[in-house]
Design a protein around this motif. Structure first.
Motif, mmCIF file in Angstrom:
data_model
loop_
_atom_site.group_PDB
_atom_site.id
_atom_site.type_symbol
_atom_site.label_atom_id
_atom_site.label_comp_id
_atom_site.label_asym_id
_atom_site.label_seq_id
_atom_site.Cartn_x
_atom_site.Cartn_y
_atom_site.Cartn_z
ATOM 1 N N ILE A 8 0.862 -1.183 0.000
ATOM 2 C CA ILE A 8 0.000 0.000 0.000
ATOM 3 C C ILE A 8 0.893 1.226 0.000
ATOM 4 O O ILE A 8 1.720 1.409 0.895
ATOM 5 C CB ILE A 8 -0.943 -0.009 1.220
ATOM 6 N N GLY A 15 -4.891 5.111 2.991
ATOM 7 C CA GLY A 15 -3.868 4.082 3.059
ATOM 8 C C GLY A 15 -3.862 3.360 4.393
ATOM 9 O O GLY A 15 -3.668 2.139 4.461
ATOM 10 N N LEU A 31 3.042 -1.155 4.191
ATOM 11 C CA LEU A 31 2.628 0.227 3.977
ATOM 12 C C LEU A 31 3.878 1.091 3.825
ATOM 13 O O LEU A 31 4.766 1.058 4.675
ATOM 14 C CB LEU A 31 1.790 0.723 5.162
ATOM 15 N N ASP A 33 5.216 5.088 3.158
ATOM 16 C CA ASP A 33 4.812 6.498 3.132
ATOM 17 C C ASP A 33 6.047 7.398 3.122
ATOM 18 O O ASP A 33 7.030 7.132 3.816
ATOM 19 C CB ASP A 33 3.939 6.839 4.341
#
Length: 332
Positions: A8, A15, A31, A33
């Protein structure tokens, strides 16, 4: 190399919710970021503002909402990497995907969900002398926690809604608030501007020339009248430069998804034109549906994308696995 069911991309509200929902569907998730703190625009742009359009909360501080989403996202122990940017994706010979980051890392995954919002957010900077030197030592581009400015002499630069709102928000807790704007017209609600002049010292036609300090923290700011060039030296503890943020998509437009402007085109199943690649939230434009840049809409899109991705990973899985209240593994 660890293989994931889904990677993701984007740690904003959509998210984060997608990460939780992937765990709920028993998917091994990663995840990624680019920001230094999860929460996306909730923590970067308006952490001290109230959010009213998320179900279940008559009103909740954006930062508090972000923290609850982070806690929820971590329920099923996903892998999480922050301050890392997904730079490129490549299809593998065994029909999986490789996600390459700006840190030189590569992650192999069966599916990808892009929930990058407006992209990597970087503040618009003035280029004033001392601005970079004192960044995070008294120079800020947003207010993440109001209490950090208690009892301080605050200078705010800007004339938009955000700048005016920060002035109104900090006035009750700061020792003093001064706002400068390079023009005499504000891009903010008239009522807010009227209140601004009641609670803060306002200098229109003024700009920031220099930030001074003792090497560890800000102590003064030099401002000037852009018509006469006359200068003023203000004793300040904090300078908030509120002139906007820029969204950077990096190499994403080169990944091969069909895009319209900054939006990734998806169908009703949140699928892009690339097999196993989905998009949800602000970055997604759903064919045949109006675009509503709302967190609530993004949550629904994330649930659809994860459910479709689960079916892609495991064709024997049900698209809809039932309500979370009926799932024993969800119960504590």
């Amino acid at each position: 190399m660890t293989e994931y069911d889904i990677v993701i991309i984007g740690g904003g509200p959509v998210g984060l919710y997608a990460t939780f929902y992937a765990g709920l569907r028993d998917m091994k998730a990663l995840l990624i970021d680019a920001q230094d703190e999860l929460g996306g625009q909730l923590v970067t742009l308006y952490p001290e503002k109230m959010v009213y359009d998320v179900g279940g909360f008559p009103g909740i501080l954006a930062y508090e909402l972000a923290q609850q989403l982070v806690e929820q996202a971590k329920m099923f122990s996903p892998d999480i990497r922050i301050k890392e940017w997904a730079d490129m994706i490549e299809r593998t010979s065994d029909n999986m995907w490789m996600v390459k980051t700006d840190k030189g890392n590569t992650f192999k995954t069966k599916t990808i969900l892009i929930a990058a919002g407006i992209g990597r957010m970087t503040p618009s900077r003035l280029g004033a002398k001392g601005e970079i030197e004192y960044e995070n030592k008294g120079v800020y581009y947003t207010v993440r926690r109001k209490k950090d400015f208690e009892g301080k002499r605050v200078l705010i630069v800007g004339g938009g809604d955000a700048a005016v709102d920060w002035a109104l928000t900090l006035a009750p807790v700061a020792k003093s608030v001064t706002l400068i704007h390079r023009r005499d017209q504000f891009r903010a609600h008239e009522r807010s501007v009227k209140q601004l002049f009641q609670v803060a010292t306002v200098y229109t036609w003024h700009e920031l020339k220099e930030v001074k300090g003792d090497g560890n923290r800000v102590t003064q700011a030099v401002i000037f009248d852009n018509r006469t060039k006359d200068e003023k030296v203000l004793d300040v503890d904090a300078v908030i430069i509120s002139i906007g943020f820029k969204g950077d998509l990096g190499n994403m437009p080169k990944w091969g998804m069909n895009m319209k402007g900054r939006d990734i085109i998806v169908n009703a199943r949140m699928e892009t034109n690339l097999p196993g690649v989905y998009a949800a939230g602000d970055i997604a434009s759903q064919e045949g549906a109006p675009k509503l840049a709302l967190i609530a809409v993004g949550f629904g899109q994330a649930a659809i994308a994860i459910s479709v991705a689960k079916k892609y990973v495991d064709p024997n899985a049900s698209l809809f696995a039932g309500h979370s209240s009926e799932m024993d593994k969800f119960k504590k």
